[in-house]
Structures are given as C-alpha cells and as structure tokens.
Design a protein around this motif. Structure first.
Motif, PDB file in Angstrom:
ATOM      1  N   ARG A  63       0.971   4.076  -2.983  1.00  0.00           N
ATOM      2  CA  ARG A  63       0.698   5.492  -2.732  1.00  0.00           C
ATOM      3  C   ARG A  63       1.858   6.366  -3.210  1.00  0.00           C
ATOM      4  O   ARG A  63       1.654   7.435  -3.782  1.00  0.00           O
ATOM      5  CB  ARG A  63       0.448   5.745  -1.234  1.00  0.00           C
ATOM      6  CG  ARG A  63      -0.733   4.989  -0.643  1.00  0.00           C
ATOM      7  CD  ARG A  63      -2.080   5.380  -1.246  1.00  0.00           C
ATOM      8  NE  ARG A  63      -3.165   4.642  -0.614  1.00  0.00           N
ATOM      9  CZ  ARG A  63      -3.658   3.490  -1.070  1.00  0.00           C
ATOM     10  NH1 ARG A  63      -3.140   2.935  -2.170  1.00  0.00           N
ATOM     11  NH2 ARG A  63      -4.660   2.886  -0.463  1.00  0.00           N
ATOM     12  N   HIS A  95      -0.894   5.750  -6.823  1.00  0.00           N
ATOM     13  CA  HIS A  95      -2.142   4.982  -6.805  1.00  0.00           C
ATOM     14  C   HIS A  95      -2.971   5.392  -5.589  1.00  0.00           C
ATOM     15  O   HIS A  95      -2.471   5.439  -4.469  1.00  0.00           O
ATOM     16  CB  HIS A  95      -1.824   3.486  -6.741  1.00  0.00           C
ATOM     17  CG  HIS A  95      -3.043   2.618  -6.686  1.00  0.00           C
ATOM     18  ND1 HIS A  95      -3.718   2.233  -7.825  1.00  0.00           N
ATOM     19  CD2 HIS A  95      -3.717   2.067  -5.640  1.00  0.00           C
ATOM     20  CE1 HIS A  95      -4.748   1.475  -7.485  1.00  0.00           C
ATOM     21  NE2 HIS A  95      -4.769   1.359  -6.163  1.00  0.00           N
ATOM     22  N   ARG A  96      -4.254   5.643  -5.815  1.00  0.00           N
ATOM     23  CA  ARG A  96      -5.132   6.069  -4.722  1.00  0.00           C
ATOM     24  C   ARG A  96      -6.293   5.104  -4.499  1.00  0.00           C
ATOM     25  O   ARG A  96      -7.154   5.356  -3.674  1.00  0.00           O
ATOM     26  CB  ARG A  96      -5.703   7.468  -5.019  1.00  0.00           C
ATOM     27  CG  ARG A  96      -4.630   8.561  -5.065  1.00  0.00           C
ATOM     28  CD  ARG A  96      -3.994   8.766  -3.698  1.00  0.00           C
ATOM     29  NE  ARG A  96      -2.943   9.774  -3.726  1.00  0.00           N
ATOM     30  CZ  ARG A  96      -1.660   9.518  -3.826  1.00  0.00           C
ATOM     31  NH1 ARG A  96      -1.245   8.252  -3.939  1.00  0.00           N
ATOM     32  NH2 ARG A  96      -0.766  10.482  -3.836  1.00  0.00           N
ATOM     33  N   ARG A 103       0.823  -1.208   0.000  1.00  0.00           N
ATOM     34  CA  ARG A 103       0.000   0.000   0.000  1.00  0.00           C
ATOM     35  C   ARG A 103       0.859   1.261   0.000  1.00  0.00           C
ATOM     36  O   ARG A 103       0.566   2.225  -0.723  1.00  0.00           O
ATOM     37  CB  ARG A 103      -0.926  -0.011   1.217  1.00  0.00           C
ATOM     38  CG  ARG A 103      -2.053  -1.038   1.109  1.00  0.00           C
ATOM     39  CD  ARG A 103      -2.829  -1.155   2.399  1.00  0.00           C
ATOM     40  NE  ARG A 103      -3.960  -2.072   2.265  1.00  0.00           N
ATOM     41  CZ  ARG A 103      -4.693  -2.519   3.284  1.00  0.00           C
ATOM     42  NH1 ARG A 103      -4.394  -2.126   4.536  1.00  0.00           N
ATOM     43  NH2 ARG A 103      -5.705  -3.333   3.072  1.00  0.00           N
TER      44      ARG A 103
END
Length: 248
Positions: A200, A204-205, A196
């Motif tokens: 980020r 990428h969200r 994650r």
C-alpha cells in the motif's frame, strides 16, 4: 582495524561495509566480483593478509536444503581455513533465529554452517537475527501467482537490516564469544500484514491473499518457532518506523 566482509556486495554486506567504514575501519570485500572465490579459496589468502576479523554475511538464492547446505558448508570451511592460515583474531557470522529448531529447506544450510563453525578452532561469534523489515518488499516481489501477489502466513519479530549490520560490526570489534547472540525487532508482526502495508505504501491497491506455506518450515513460520527467545537483544526501529523512513 582491517575487517574482511564475506558477501560484502549484497544487501546486508553493503550495510556492514558502510558501517565498518563509518567507524574508521579498513574494509576488504570478499566476493567473486573482487577476485575472491569462497567456494575454491582462490584469492583468499592475499585478501586476508593483515586482517584482524571476518564478518560472514554470504548468501545463496535457493530454498533447497541440499543446495543451501553444500554452499554454506563449503564456503564456511574454505573461509575458516583461510582465517586459520592468516591467524585471524575473530570470526563473526550472521545466521537466523530458529534455525536449530527448524532446520529445513534454506534453513538447513544455515544450521549446517553453524555446526561447521562450532567445530572449528577459530574464535567465533554467531549473530542470529530475525527477519529484516526489508523482507516484506522481497516477499512482495517474489511471492506471486501470475499477476497476483501473495503474502505467506508467518509470525515474526522483524528488525531493520541496518541495526543488524551495526551489531555485526560491534561483534567484530569485540573478543570472540564462542557462542550465540540473538537479535530481534521491538515487537511481533504478521508477515501478511507487513507485505500488505508495504504494498500500500508503494501504491499497490490490489488484493494480496494470505497463504500458508507447505511443509515443516511453513508450519514453523506459522506456529512461532522462529520467534526470538526471552534472552534476545531487542532493536529499536519498528516496522512502522522503517516503512515511514523508506517509503515516506
């Protein structure tokens, strides 16, 4: 010193080549693209002539135990036989922390490789390393369900690949131990969190769900079986430091 790098065109192999050359060693890369086939031995004898050490970081892209085992047993036996004919002084192989405790799927092949080396007359050292920091990006790219990225649940103590490469060259420069060295990163991390954070940092969200992988290897990833033991050597670069260095 003349050093042969088996698998020297891959991610880890390229780092080992760079490290060895930076230290002034003459490097020969053992790979099909260089005319050396480690499944048959074609071109191997000529490549090993005048070589003092081999660092084996070969890899195969599979999770199937049968394919992994066949690949690592075959290439390792071919490589060791060539080294014996050439009279090499030491053989260094990269393996994975925990393969002896969780010899499943891809890990089955790595454990089979270790056993082949243990029974060989060659002077050898095996470096067992934990997952690399780079694993987060690889998982992000490959673990997906349609457009959705997934993060497998895993306890790990990741280390920068370049630190592993440096340690492999250290061992190639040193007398063989006929034993194992464990190397891990400076602290335990959650692979879910790593994936994650990497995503980020790359922009990428979207939602990245955590998923437990099935089977005995998935269980070993979650219960700490693949963490390094108390006697492991510890690297210096944390995942946060690596993330800033590579994506900042």
């Amino acid at each position: 010193m003349r050093v042969a790098i088996a698998g020297g065109t891959g991610l880890m192999g390229g780092l080992v080549v760079d490290e060895a050359e930076a230290r002034g060693h003459e490097v020969v890369v053992l790979a099909r693209s260089r005319g050396i086939d480690l499944t048959t031995g074609s071109g191997l004898d000529a490549a090993l002539r005048g070589t003092q050490a081999v660092v084996d970081v070969t890899n195969v892209g599979t999770m199937k135990a049968s394919i992994s085992t066949e690949f690592f047993e075959t290439t390792t036996r071919v490589l060791l036989a060539g080294e014996e004919r050439a009279g090499l002084e030491r053989h260094v192989t990269l393996s994975i922390v925990g393969v002896d405790r969780a010899p499943f799927d891809y890990y089955a092949g790595k454990r089979a490789q270790e056993l082949v080396i243990e029974s060989a007359p060659a002077p050898w050292t095996i470096l067992r390393a934990t997952q690399f920091h780079e694993f987060a990006g690889q998982v992000y790219a490959t673990a997906a369900a349609g457009p959705l990225h997934l993060a497998p649940k895993m306890r790990t103590q990741p280390i920068a690949a370049r630190e592993v490469a440096s340690r492999l060259v250290d061992l190639a420069e040193s007398p063989a131990r006929r034993g194992y060295v464990e190397l891990a990163g400076p602290r335990e991390e959650s692979l879910v969190d790593m994936v994650r954070r990497w995503a980020r940092a790359c922009g990428h969200r979207g939602w990245i769900p955590a998923v437990p992988l099935p089977g005995p290897l998935g269980k070993a990833q979650r219960d700490g079986t693949l963490l390094a033991g108390d006697g492991a050597e510890i690297g210096s670069e944390t995942f946060d430091d690596w993330l800033r260095r590579t994506t900042g």
